[in-house]
Design a protein around this motif. Structure first.
Motif, PDB file in Angstrom:
ATOM      1  N   LYS A 179       0.769  -1.575   0.194  1.00  0.00           N
ATOM      2  CA  LYS A 179      -0.176  -0.068  -0.214  1.00  0.00           C
ATOM      3  C   LYS A 179       0.434   1.433   0.223  1.00  0.00           C
ATOM      4  O   LYS A 179       0.605   2.167   0.861  1.00  0.00           O
ATOM      5  CB  LYS A 179      -0.790   0.127   0.900  1.00  0.00           C
ATOM      6  CG  LYS A 179      -2.023  -1.582   0.961  1.00  0.00           C
ATOM      7  CD  LYS A 179      -2.657  -0.782   2.680  1.00  0.00           C
ATOM      8  CE  LYS A 179      -3.547  -2.434   2.691  1.00  0.00           C
ATOM      9  NZ  LYS A 179      -4.682  -2.446   3.757  1.00  0.00           N
ATOM     10  N   MET A 180       2.292   1.248  -0.469  1.00  0.00           N
ATOM     11  CA  MET A 180       2.755   2.533  -0.946  1.00  0.00           C
ATOM     12  C   MET A 180       2.338   3.606  -1.722  1.00  0.00           C
ATOM     13  O   MET A 180       2.736   4.804  -1.375  1.00  0.00           O
ATOM     14  CB  MET A 180       4.318   1.865  -1.524  1.00  0.00           C
ATOM     15  CG  MET A 180       4.995   1.477  -0.452  1.00  0.00           C
ATOM     16  SD  MET A 180       5.797   1.749   1.426  1.00  0.00           S
ATOM     17  CE  MET A 180       6.479   3.070   0.449  1.00  0.00           C
ATOM     18  N   ASP A 181       1.257   3.549  -2.089  1.00  0.00           N
ATOM     19  CA  ASP A 181       0.067   4.878  -2.919  1.00  0.00           C
ATOM     20  C   ASP A 181      -0.541   5.437  -0.973  1.00  0.00           C
ATOM     21  O   ASP A 181      -0.762   6.552  -2.523  1.00  0.00           O
ATOM     22  CB  ASP A 181      -0.998   3.990  -3.954  1.00  0.00           C
ATOM     23  CG  ASP A 181      -1.685   3.255  -3.291  1.00  0.00           C
ATOM     24  OD1 ASP A 181      -2.955   3.478  -3.133  1.00  0.00           O
ATOM     25  OD2 ASP A 181      -1.124   2.248  -3.032  1.00  0.00           O
ATOM     26  N   LEU A 182      -0.308   4.602  -0.668  1.00  0.00           N
ATOM     27  CA  LEU A 182      -0.931   5.319   0.974  1.00  0.00           C
ATOM     28  C   LEU A 182       0.280   6.570   1.666  1.00  0.00           C
ATOM     29  O   LEU A 182      -0.088   7.154   2.116  1.00  0.00           O
ATOM     30  CB  LEU A 182      -1.674   4.744   1.603  1.00  0.00           C
ATOM     31  CG  LEU A 182      -2.746   4.135   0.706  1.00  0.00           C
ATOM     32  CD1 LEU A 182      -3.547   2.782   1.601  1.00  0.00           C
ATOM     33  CD2 LEU A 182      -3.833   5.011   0.665  1.00  0.00           C
ATOM     34  N   ILE A 183       1.388   5.650   1.262  1.00  0.00           N
ATOM     35  CA  ILE A 183       2.282   6.511   2.570  1.00  0.00           C
ATOM     36  C   ILE A 183       2.243   7.814   2.433  1.00  0.00           C
ATOM     37  O   ILE A 183       2.804   8.236   3.962  1.00  0.00           O
ATOM     38  CB  ILE A 183       3.878   5.757   2.099  1.00  0.00           C
ATOM     39  CG1 ILE A 183       4.685   5.621   3.141  1.00  0.00           C
ATOM     40  CG2 ILE A 183       4.664   6.685   0.786  1.00  0.00           C
ATOM     41  CD1 ILE A 183       4.551   4.881   3.621  1.00  0.00           C
ATOM     42  N   GLU A 184       1.793   9.152   1.585  1.00  0.00           N
ATOM     43  CA  GLU A 184       2.059   9.734   2.071  1.00  0.00           C
ATOM     44  C   GLU A 184       0.340  10.260   2.822  1.00  0.00           C
ATOM     45  O   GLU A 184       0.951  11.670   3.400  1.00  0.00           O
ATOM     46  CB  GLU A 184       2.092  10.937   0.492  1.00  0.00           C
ATOM     47  CG  GLU A 184       2.989  10.824  -0.502  1.00  0.00           C
ATOM     48  CD  GLU A 184       2.873   9.846  -1.511  1.00  0.00           C
ATOM     49  OE1 GLU A 184       4.299   9.110  -2.028  1.00  0.00           O
ATOM     50  OE2 GLU A 184       1.489   9.468  -1.827  1.00  0.00           O
ATOM     51  N   HIS A 185       0.412   9.802   2.472  1.00  0.00           N
ATOM     52  CA  HIS A 185      -1.576  10.408   3.208  1.00  0.00           C
ATOM     53  C   HIS A 185      -1.252   9.466   5.199  1.00  0.00           C
ATOM     54  O   HIS A 185      -1.868  10.359   5.568  1.00  0.00           O
ATOM     55  CB  HIS A 185      -2.243   9.568   2.814  1.00  0.00           C
ATOM     56  CG  HIS A 185      -2.671   9.991   1.522  1.00  0.00           C
ATOM     57  ND1 HIS A 185      -3.372  11.076   1.077  1.00  0.00           N
ATOM     58  CD2 HIS A 185      -2.373   9.480   0.234  1.00  0.00           C
ATOM     59  CE1 HIS A 185      -2.823  11.177  -0.227  1.00  0.00           C
ATOM     60  NE2 HIS A 185      -2.409  10.313  -0.658  1.00  0.00           N
ATOM     61  N   TYR A 186      -0.139   9.158   5.032  1.00  0.00           N
ATOM     62  CA  TYR A 186       0.270   8.631   6.907  1.00  0.00           C
ATOM     63  C   TYR A 186       1.223   9.807   7.576  1.00  0.00           C
ATOM     64  O   TYR A 186       0.931   9.878   8.246  1.00  0.00           O
ATOM     65  CB  TYR A 186       0.911   6.938   6.928  1.00  0.00           C
ATOM     66  CG  TYR A 186       0.101   6.583   6.097  1.00  0.00           C
ATOM     67  CD1 TYR A 186       1.335   5.175   5.408  1.00  0.00           C
ATOM     68  CD2 TYR A 186      -0.905   5.762   5.849  1.00  0.00           C
ATOM     69  CE1 TYR A 186       0.205   3.953   4.852  1.00  0.00           C
ATOM     70  CE2 TYR A 186      -1.380   4.515   5.589  1.00  0.00           C
ATOM     71  CZ  TYR A 186      -0.876   3.725   4.571  1.00  0.00           C
ATOM     72  OH  TYR A 186      -1.773   2.611   4.035  1.00  0.00           O
ATOM     73  N   GLY A 187       1.310  10.649   6.839  1.00  0.00           N
ATOM     74  CA  GLY A 187       2.013  11.672   7.182  1.00  0.00           C
ATOM     75  C   GLY A 187       3.520  10.869   7.791  1.00  0.00           C
ATOM     76  O   GLY A 187       3.725  11.085   6.743  1.00  0.00           O
ATOM     77  N   LYS A 188       4.349  12.710   7.862  1.00  0.00           N
ATOM     78  CA  LYS A 188       5.985  12.606   7.351  1.00  0.00           C
ATOM     79  C   LYS A 188       6.460  11.139   8.478  1.00  0.00           C
ATOM     80  O   LYS A 188       5.935  11.491   9.332  1.00  0.00           O
ATOM     81  CB  LYS A 188       6.914  13.613   8.038  1.00  0.00           C
ATOM     82  CG  LYS A 188       7.328  14.172   7.546  1.00  0.00           C
ATOM     83  CD  LYS A 188       8.760  15.395   7.595  1.00  0.00           C
ATOM     84  CE  LYS A 188      10.023  15.914   7.751  1.00  0.00           C
ATOM     85  NZ  LYS A 188      10.597  14.601   6.250  1.00  0.00           N
TER      86      LYS A 188
END
Ligand SMILES: Nc1nc2c(ncn2[C@@H]2O[C@H](COP(=O)(O)OP(=O)(O)OP(=O)(O)O)[C@@H](O)[C@H]2O)c(=O)[nH]1
Ligand SMILES: [Mg+2]
Length: 310
Positions: A179-188
Motif C-alpha cells: 500500500k505504498m500508494d498511501l504512504i504520503e497520506h500517513y503523514g511525514k
C-alpha cells in the motif's frame, strides 16, 4: 530451467497479516505475469476469503468450509480457520490432484492472514514443505502494510513478526511494504524510506521511542528486541505499489531470483526486455484491482469521483 527438471513448477506463497493486501496482490501480480506471457494459476488457500476478485484455479473452500467448521465444532473464526488449515494438511492428496492438471503454470497461493500460521503453527509450513516434495519451488512473499512505518513501536513489532516468519516458514523469502500508494497520506515519516526498507541502524528507533513516556518503561525490552533483529540481519523490505508496474517488476525480479526461476531457460531474455516487449506504454491493470475508493490515494481517484465529492 537450469538445474530444474522439466516437471519443476514455480510460484509464490503470498502471506501476511489480515488486510495487508495479499488477495489484491494476487490479482495485480497475476495480471502482470499474464501480460508477460506466463501461464498463471491463482490458488486460494484462505477459507475465509469470499468474493475472490481474481480467476481462481483452485479454491480450498471446495474441500473445507469455514462456516461449516465453526457451526459443527462450535469454534470461533480463528479456531475454525486453524482447523481448516489442519484439515487441508491432512488431505493434501486433494490439493495435489487439483494442482496436477495445472503443471506448466506459475502458481500464486493466496494464504490466510492468521499470523500464528506463519510464526509458530505448523500446518502451513508443512503444506509448503510437502509442495517442495512435489517439485514446486515457492518464494514466500510476505506483505506488511506500510502504515506500520508511521509508528516506531509498530515497526519494531513488524520486524519481529517478519523475522519469526522467515525462520518458521523456511522458504526463500521476500518481505514487502504494501500500500505504498498511501504512504504520503500517513503523514511525514520519522526517517526516510530506505531506513525502513533496508532496516538500517535501529538504535535511532529506540531514541524515538525513549522520547515517549509510555515506552520509556520498556526501553530494555525494546533494546533486546532490536538487538535480536540486528543479530540475525535477515529482515529488509521492498516497497510495493500494486498499481505501479515498475514497482511490481522490482518485486518479481527479487521473487524470481529467490526461488531460481530467473535462472531458467524459459525466459532467455532479461526480465526488463520481457517487460518492455510485453508491456509497452499502454499496459494497465483491468481495474483499480478492487481497491475501494476509500483506499485509493486521492491522486488515483477519477475526475468524476472528485466531482461527486464536491
Ligand atoms: N490503496 C491501496 N489499498 C489496498 C492495496 N492493497 C489492498 N488494499 C485494500 O486493503 C483492503 C484489504 O486488501 P486485501 O487484498 O483483501 O487484503 P488481504 O491481506 O487479502 O486480507 P485478508 O484476506 O483479510 O487477510 C482492501 O479493501 C483493498 O482494497 C494497495 O496496494 N493500495
Ligand atoms: Mg485475502
Amino acid at each position: 530451467m537450469a538445474g530444474a527438471a522439466p516437471t519443476t513448477a514455480f510460484g509464490q506463497a503470498v502471506i501476511g497479516p489480515p488486510g495487508s493486501g495479499k488477495t489484491t496482490y494476487c490479482l495485480g501480480m497475476s495480471e502482470f505475469l499474464r501480460a508477460l506471457g506466463r501461464r498463471v494459476a491463482v490458488v486460494n488457500l484462505d477459507p475465509a476469503n469470499d468474493g475472490l476478485p481474481y480467476e481462481c484455479a483452485v479454491d480450498v473452500g471446495e474441500l473445507v468450509g469455514l462456516g461449516d467448521v465453526m457451526d459443527a465444532l462450535r469454534l470461533g473464526p480463528n479456531g475454525g480457520l486453524l482447523y481448516c488449515m489442519e484439515y487441508l494438511e491432512a488431505n493434501l492428496d486433494w490439493l495435489r490432484a487439483k494442482l496436477e492438471p495445472l503443471r506448466g503454470h506459475y502458481f500464486l497461493f493466496d494464504c490466510p492472514g492468521q499470523v500464528e500460521l506463519c510464526t509458530h503453527h505448523t500446518a502451513l509450513r508443512s503444506i509448503f514443505s510437502q509442495m517442495a516434495q512435489w517439485d514446486l519451488r515457492l518464494t514466500a512473499v510476505h506483505l506488511v502494510d506500510s502504515h506500520y512505518c508511521t509508528d516506531p513501536a509498530k515497526f519494531i513489532s513488524v520486524l519481529c513478526t517478519s523475522l519469526a516468519t522467515m525462520l518458521h516458514v523456511e522458504l526463500p523469502h521476500v518481505n514487502l511494504l504494501s500500500k505504498m500508494d498511501l504512504i504520503e497520506h500517513y503523514g511525514k515519516l520519522a526517517f526516510n524510506l530506505d531506513y525502513y526498507t533496508e532496516v538500517l541502524d535501529l538504535s535511532y528507533l529506540l531514541e524515538h521511542l525513549a522520547s515517549d513516556p509510555f515506552f520509556r518503561r520498556y526501553r530494555q525490552l525494546n533494546e533486546k528486541l532490536v538487538q535480536l533483529v540486528e543479530d540475525y540481519s535477515l529482515v529488509s523490505f521492498i516497497p510495493l505499489n500494486i498499481q505501479d508496474k515498475d514497482s511490481i517488476q522490482r518485486v518479481l525480479q527479487a521473487v524470481d531470483k529467490a526461488n531460481g526461476y530467473c535462472f531458467g531457460v524459459q525466459e532467455q531474455r532479461s526480465l526488463e526486455a520481457m517487460m518492455s516487449a510485453a508491456m509497452g506504454a499502454d499496459f494497465h491493470f483491468s481495474s483499480t484491482l478492487g481497491i475501494q475508493e476509500k483506499y485509493l490515494a486521492p491522486s488515483e481517484q477519477t475526475a468524476e469521483q472528485e466531482a461527486m465529492q464536491l
